[in-house]
Enzyme design. Structure first.
Site, PDB file in Angstrom:
ATOM      1  N   SER A   1     142.904  -3.089 -23.509  1.00  0.00           N
ATOM      2  CA  SER A   1     143.430  -1.870 -23.319  1.00  0.00           C
ATOM      3  C   SER A   1     143.563  -1.760 -21.912  1.00  0.00           C
ATOM      4  O   SER A   1     143.194  -2.018 -20.957  1.00  0.00           O
ATOM      5  CB  SER A   1     142.465  -0.579 -23.861  1.00  0.00           C
TER       6      SER A   1
ATOM      7  N   LYS B   1     138.797  -1.828 -15.501  1.00  0.00           N
ATOM      8  CA  LYS B   1     137.567  -2.330 -15.211  1.00  0.00           C
ATOM      9  C   LYS B   1     137.643  -3.776 -14.768  1.00  0.00           C
ATOM     10  O   LYS B   1     136.909  -4.432 -14.096  1.00  0.00           O
ATOM     11  CB  LYS B   1     136.581  -2.197 -16.379  1.00  0.00           C
TER      12      LYS B   1
ATOM     13  N   ARG C   1     144.796  -0.398 -32.965  1.00  0.00           N
ATOM     14  CA  ARG C   1     144.798  -1.316 -32.008  1.00  0.00           C
ATOM     15  C   ARG C   1     145.422  -2.532 -32.038  1.00  0.00           C
ATOM     16  O   ARG C   1     145.551  -3.090 -33.112  1.00  0.00           O
ATOM     17  CB  ARG C   1     143.390  -1.335 -31.547  1.00  0.00           C
TER      18      ARG C   1
ATOM     19  N   TYR D   1     142.529   1.060 -20.196  1.00  0.00           N
ATOM     20  CA  TYR D   1     141.155   1.349 -19.505  1.00  0.00           C
ATOM     21  C   TYR D   1     140.381   0.051 -19.192  1.00  0.00           C
ATOM     22  O   TYR D   1     139.716   0.050 -18.247  1.00  0.00           O
ATOM     23  CB  TYR D   1     140.487   2.085 -20.694  1.00  0.00           C
ATOM     24  N   HIS D   2     140.298  -0.948 -20.334  1.00  0.00           N
ATOM     25  CA  HIS D   2     139.430  -2.459 -19.943  1.00  0.00           C
ATOM     26  C   HIS D   2     140.264  -2.970 -18.658  1.00  0.00           C
ATOM     27  O   HIS D   2     139.580  -3.676 -17.739  1.00  0.00           O
ATOM     28  CB  HIS D   2     139.434  -3.096 -20.984  1.00  0.00           C
TER      29      HIS D   2
ATOM     30  N   GLU E   1     144.275  -5.727 -31.847  1.00  0.00           N
ATOM     31  CA  GLU E   1     143.177  -6.623 -31.371  1.00  0.00           C
ATOM     32  C   GLU E   1     142.793  -7.593 -32.622  1.00  0.00           C
ATOM     33  O   GLU E   1     143.493  -7.301 -33.966  1.00  0.00           O
ATOM     34  CB  GLU E   1     141.921  -5.782 -31.068  1.00  0.00           C
TER      35      GLU E   1
ATOM     36  N   THR F   1     132.354  -2.787 -18.215  1.00  0.00           N
ATOM     37  CA  THR F   1     132.371  -2.915 -19.555  1.00  0.00           C
ATOM     38  C   THR F   1     132.375  -4.344 -20.162  1.00  0.00           C
ATOM     39  O   THR F   1     132.955  -5.150 -19.573  1.00  0.00           O
ATOM     40  CB  THR F   1     133.656  -2.359 -20.166  1.00  0.00           C
TER      41      THR F   1
END
Ligand code: USQ
Length: 399
Positions: free
Chosen positions: A187, A193, A330, A189-190, A332, A145
């Site tokens: 996150s 990766k 979020r 998830y990130h 961010e 990603t």
């Protein structure tokens, strides 16, 4: 080539499997069907009515005469099933999509954070360990990603994976080397990766595993030339607050007359790619494995960058929707700039499909056609990155 697609029943995996099969490759799909079970757990369904994988592959054979084999197992936890399959199949390319891919889902609860880490890291590590254990010289193509780079505004076009740094040694002489670009995941998830990158770096160096890591942007669209051949081949289309990605969400919202849910100011700039380009990039990566020797090849799988508010404006203009600024769930930056290199894939022959290509209308038509399947209560994103974000959303709701 013999190509194994791990996670071949999902949003990117299924159209990639068909595209590779259409180009004459011998494709096998492995999948645990967990993505379908997550839909059931969340009480949502794809906007588009997707057939079972068994129906999908038999429809593909009926329409094209091409066979796709299927294996069902959980890559993260059934290592023996994986090594058995690799031993029998001896794939030349293994495309790895088999990870939990939604940032909001990964931030929804402690148990889903733990699930995402457990699933994604075990899946990637099982694959790498099994490739070494079975003595395969397979080229591993992984869907990574763009989020690994983070979203600070930096005064450079993001490079493809590596940063060349120079630093003085203890005698003051300058040394130069390439290092993985410093990660800044937004996150859990990130984060997974980002951690995958270290697993790849280790196995490439220690065991000579040939690996391509594709740092993909946000996908928009749903159909490809192959999935459009028959209604039983249709791809999934997520619109809900956990799995729906921003542009596809805006398109569905517009089709329903729901205000477009811009998080915060909408000044977030992100990288995008159409699903038709995703499948082409996967094929270009798979077919160029001979180029990969030594260090991991990283390619930025993106075609253009846009601000969220500009996308909302474009959709509002195209379909006639109202825009609503919602409290950002979020943690961010409200505003950032982003520009990224994609020379590798352009060099392999990618011809980018831009937002201006007219394909937006195809997605609008699909959203309108299946609008009755949408559960409007599932549109808002109710996964908050931290306590502050949750509190702000609650205060915003009472204003
Ligand atoms: N956003 C809105 N409104 C919405 C949904 C999202 O303003 O209704 C904003 C988000 O706050 C964020 C941006 O749009 O700033 C992108 O959100 P997204 O859900 O479209 O994308 P993201 O969570 O980053 O994840 C998606 C895929 C993931 C992939 C990633 C590529 O789910 O698998 O890795 O895009 S990238 O963003 O380049 O890291």
């Amino acid at each position: 080539m013999r190509i194994l697609i791990l996670g071949g029943d999902g949003f990117c995996g299924w159209p990639s499997a068909l595209h590779l099969s259409a180009h004459g490759h011998q494709v096998t799909i492995a999948d645990s069907f967990v993505r379908r079970r997550i839909d059931d757990d969340l009480g949502v369904q794809s906007l588009t009515p997707i057939s079972s994988l068994a129906e999908r592959v038999s429809a593909w054979e009926e329409v094209t005469g091409r066979e796709i084999d299927v294996a069902e197992f959980d890559l993260a936890h059934d290592y023996d099933a994986l090594t058995d399959l690799l031993t029998v199949l001896r794939p030349e390319v293994i495309v790895h999509f088999a990870e939990q891919r939604a940032a909001p889902y990964s931030m929804k609860s402690p148990s889903l954070k733990r699930y995402t880490v457990d699933n994604n890291l075990n899946a990637t590590h099982n694959l790498l360990a099994a490739v070494v254990a079975t003595g395969l010289d397979a080229h591993v193509v992984h869907l990574g990603t763009m989020g690994v780079y983070g979203y600070e505004s930096v005064p450079v076009d993001l490079p493809e994976g590596y940063l060349t740094v120079s630093y003085p040694d203890r005698d003051g002489h300058l040394h130069t080397r390439d290092i993985l670009y410093p990660t800044s995941p937004g996150s859990v998830y990130h984060l997974t990766k980002s951690l995958d990158q270290l697993l790849f770096q280790f196995y490439a160096r220690n065991d000579g595993v040939r690996i391509t890591d594709l740092h993909q942007g946000i996908v928009w669209g749903t159909q490809t030339d192959e999935t459009a051949l028959d209604s039983r081949l249709i791809n999934r289309f997520d619109y809900d607050g956990d799995f729906g990605t921003v542009l596809n969400r805006f398109l569905v919202q517009a089709a329903l007359g729901h205000p477009l849910t811009v998080h915060g100011t909408g000044g977030q700039t992100r990288a995008f790619i159409n699903i038709r380009d995703t499948v082409r990039c996967i094929r270009l990566a798979a077919e160029s494995g001979a180029d990969v020797q030594g260090r991991v090849r990283v390619m930025n799988q993106v075609t253009e960058t846009h601000r969220v508010s500009d996308l909302a404006y474009l959709v509002a203009q195209t379909v006639g929707a109202r825009i609503s600024a919602v409290s950002n769930p979020r943690a961010e930056a409200d505003e950032n700039q982003l520009s990224a290199r994609n020379d590798h894939l352009l060099g392999l022959g990618l011809e980018p499909t831009r937002l201006a290509s007219g394909l937006l209308h195809e997605s609008v038509e699909i959203a309108q056609k299946y609008a009755a399947r949408v559960d409007v209560s599932r549109i808002p994103c109710t996964s908050y990155w931290n306590r502050d974000r949750r509190t702000s959303a609650q205060e915003h709701a009472h204003e």
